[in-house]
Design an enzyme around this catalytic site. Sequence first.
Site, mmCIF file in Angstrom:
data_model
loop_
_atom_site.group_PDB
_atom_site.id
_atom_site.type_symbol
_atom_site.label_atom_id
_atom_site.label_comp_id
_atom_site.label_asym_id
_atom_site.label_seq_id
_atom_site.Cartn_x
_atom_site.Cartn_y
_atom_site.Cartn_z
ATOM 1 N N ARG A 80 0.999 -1.243 0.115
ATOM 2 C CA ARG A 80 0.044 -0.154 0.032
ATOM 3 C C ARG A 80 0.857 1.347 0.181
ATOM 4 O O ARG A 80 1.679 1.467 1.010
ATOM 5 C CB ARG A 80 -0.926 -0.042 1.397
ATOM 6 C CG ARG A 80 -1.592 1.436 1.511
ATOM 7 C CD ARG A 80 -2.744 1.094 2.388
ATOM 8 N NE ARG A 80 -3.747 0.406 2.092
ATOM 9 C CZ ARG A 80 -5.017 0.535 2.742
ATOM 10 N NH1 ARG A 80 -5.042 1.090 3.774
ATOM 11 N NH2 ARG A 80 -5.652 -0.260 2.296
ATOM 12 N N HIS A 110 -7.766 0.924 -6.043
ATOM 13 C CA HIS A 110 -7.705 -0.142 -4.937
ATOM 14 C C HIS A 110 -8.362 -1.486 -5.472
ATOM 15 O O HIS A 110 -9.434 -1.908 -5.257
ATOM 16 C CB HIS A 110 -8.713 0.456 -3.925
ATOM 17 C CG HIS A 110 -8.561 -0.180 -2.484
ATOM 18 N ND1 HIS A 110 -7.643 -1.075 -2.310
ATOM 19 C CD2 HIS A 110 -9.421 0.182 -1.369
ATOM 20 C CE1 HIS A 110 -7.729 -1.339 -0.979
ATOM 21 N NE2 HIS A 110 -8.691 -0.568 -0.306
ATOM 22 N N GLN A 148 -10.045 -4.402 -3.167
ATOM 23 C CA GLN A 148 -11.452 -3.765 -2.531
ATOM 24 C C GLN A 148 -12.402 -4.316 -3.497
ATOM 25 O O GLN A 148 -13.413 -4.771 -3.213
ATOM 26 C CB GLN A 148 -11.267 -2.442 -2.457
ATOM 27 C CG GLN A 148 -12.456 -1.879 -1.869
ATOM 28 C CD GLN A 148 -12.955 -2.489 -0.278
ATOM 29 O OE1 GLN A 148 -11.995 -2.360 0.441
ATOM 30 N NE2 GLN A 148 -14.038 -3.103 -0.142
ATOM 31 N N ASP A 173 -17.859 6.432 -0.797
ATOM 32 C CA ASP A 173 -16.396 6.421 -0.019
ATOM 33 C C ASP A 173 -16.077 7.346 0.672
ATOM 34 O O ASP A 173 -16.863 8.492 0.548
ATOM 35 C CB ASP A 173 -15.356 6.086 -1.267
ATOM 36 C CG ASP A 173 -14.002 5.808 -0.571
ATOM 37 O OD1 ASP A 173 -13.635 5.621 0.562
ATOM 38 O OD2 ASP A 173 -12.758 6.091 -1.477
ATOM 39 N N CYS A 201 -16.381 0.919 1.355
ATOM 40 C CA CYS A 201 -15.112 0.223 1.815
ATOM 41 C C CYS A 201 -14.738 0.341 3.141
ATOM 42 O O CYS A 201 -13.711 -0.455 3.563
ATOM 43 C CB CYS A 201 -13.952 0.538 0.503
ATOM 44 S SG CYS A 201 -13.527 2.274 0.699
ATOM 45 N N ARG A 229 -13.035 -9.097 2.073
ATOM 46 C CA ARG A 229 -11.853 -8.741 1.525
ATOM 47 C C ARG A 229 -10.548 -9.867 1.896
ATOM 48 O O ARG A 229 -9.890 -10.233 0.808
ATOM 49 C CB ARG A 229 -11.037 -7.628 2.750
ATOM 50 C CG ARG A 229 -11.805 -6.200 2.469
ATOM 51 C CD ARG A 229 -11.463 -5.552 1.384
ATOM 52 N NE ARG A 229 -9.901 -5.385 1.061
ATOM 53 C CZ ARG A 229 -9.315 -4.510 1.344
ATOM 54 N NH1 ARG A 229 -9.905 -3.494 2.138
ATOM 55 N NH2 ARG A 229 -7.833 -4.550 1.059
HETATM 56 N N1 NVA Z 1 -10.357 6.225 -0.961
HETATM 57 C C1 NVA Z 1 -10.000 5.946 0.201
HETATM 58 C C2 NVA Z 1 -10.086 4.321 0.374
HETATM 59 C C3 NVA Z 1 -10.049 3.939 1.878
HETATM 60 C C4 NVA Z 1 -9.960 2.441 1.990
HETATM 61 C C5 NVA Z 1 -8.536 6.325 0.489
HETATM 62 O O1 NVA Z 1 -7.632 6.115 -0.292
HETATM 63 O O2 NVA Z 1 -8.307 6.897 1.864
#
Ligand code: NVA
Length: 331
Positions: A111, A138, A141, A234, A274, A302
């Site tokens: 990540r 992502h 997800q 989100d 998410c 997940r």
């Molecule tokens: N768009 C959000 C997703 C979190 C899982 C972020 O990047 O923080």
Amino acid sequence: MTAGAPAYDGGVRHFLRDDDLTPAEQVEVLDLAASLKAAPFSRRPLEGPRSVAMIFDKPTLRTQVSFGAGIAELGGNPMLVEGRLAGIGIRESVEDVARVLGRQVATVVWRTFAQADLETMAAHAGVPVVNALTDDFHPCQLIADLLTVREHKGTLAGLAVAFIGDAACNMGNSWLLAGATAGMHVRVSAPEGYLPSAAMFDRAAEIGATTGGSATAVADPQKAVAGADVVVTDTWISMGKESEEAARVAAFAPWSLTEDLMSHAAPDAIALHCLPAYRGKEIAEAVLEGPQSAVWDEAENRRHAQKAVLAFLLERSTPPPTGTAGTGGAA
Ligand code: NVA
């Protein structure tokens, strides 16, 4: 930074963005996820145990826990590599880190911020690299999200999905690509300046031309949600965007997923998020905790989704030639 020649990437599969899986492969991964959900220890591609490096340069809860538990269920050893200590791209180059990791572990799960860094990691690791969230995508997800939709709706192709809120982020981009790959009709509704790029819509249209899916921008959130089978939102403040909080909260208020907005969707529509969720901002408490919420199934999925991704990549990757890279990588 000195970029060495890619250690070995000819036969190695990565999951860096949603369209790294063809439509047929996406179905295969979803089927595998469903079978792993039913029988969690039925595939053991990491038996040994072989290790998987999990590196987090941004905060995490679900991703770390679901990968950690899932890797163990696949017979492997989840190895947490502390992003701040590793200082990838700061203390040493992404290329050097990639070549070191590839000689120790079977897979790298990362990540981070820049998609380009993830691509560099993939080009040099010699083992599968998995995107555990970047600024742009992502994809893990989305496998969980599609699995959740399929469980609740029985199918994916032809369904209408409304993505409401900040669509100029990883989740918006990933829904366009993964939804189009699944043959879904993805409608995106966001304030001006918060839509995915034209290139992302073009790519979704290109995929949709082969699957029957589509991706469209719909300015009015009520029109976007009208009759939708799935409504997704989100956070308005993705990781790294904290300094823009005040402006974003003001801009996104009309795109809050309230009970009223949800009432415009199909009566049997499901709501996805998410997580982490900010109640009263992008989603109302009543929607998150209401009968149409599939959010907690989505969070569970997940693990099943990522196990399927790991098994798929490991089983599809050809071992690197001896002495180049990826000592831990051969399936
Ligand atoms: N768009 C959000 C997703 C979190 C899982 C972020 O990047 O923080």
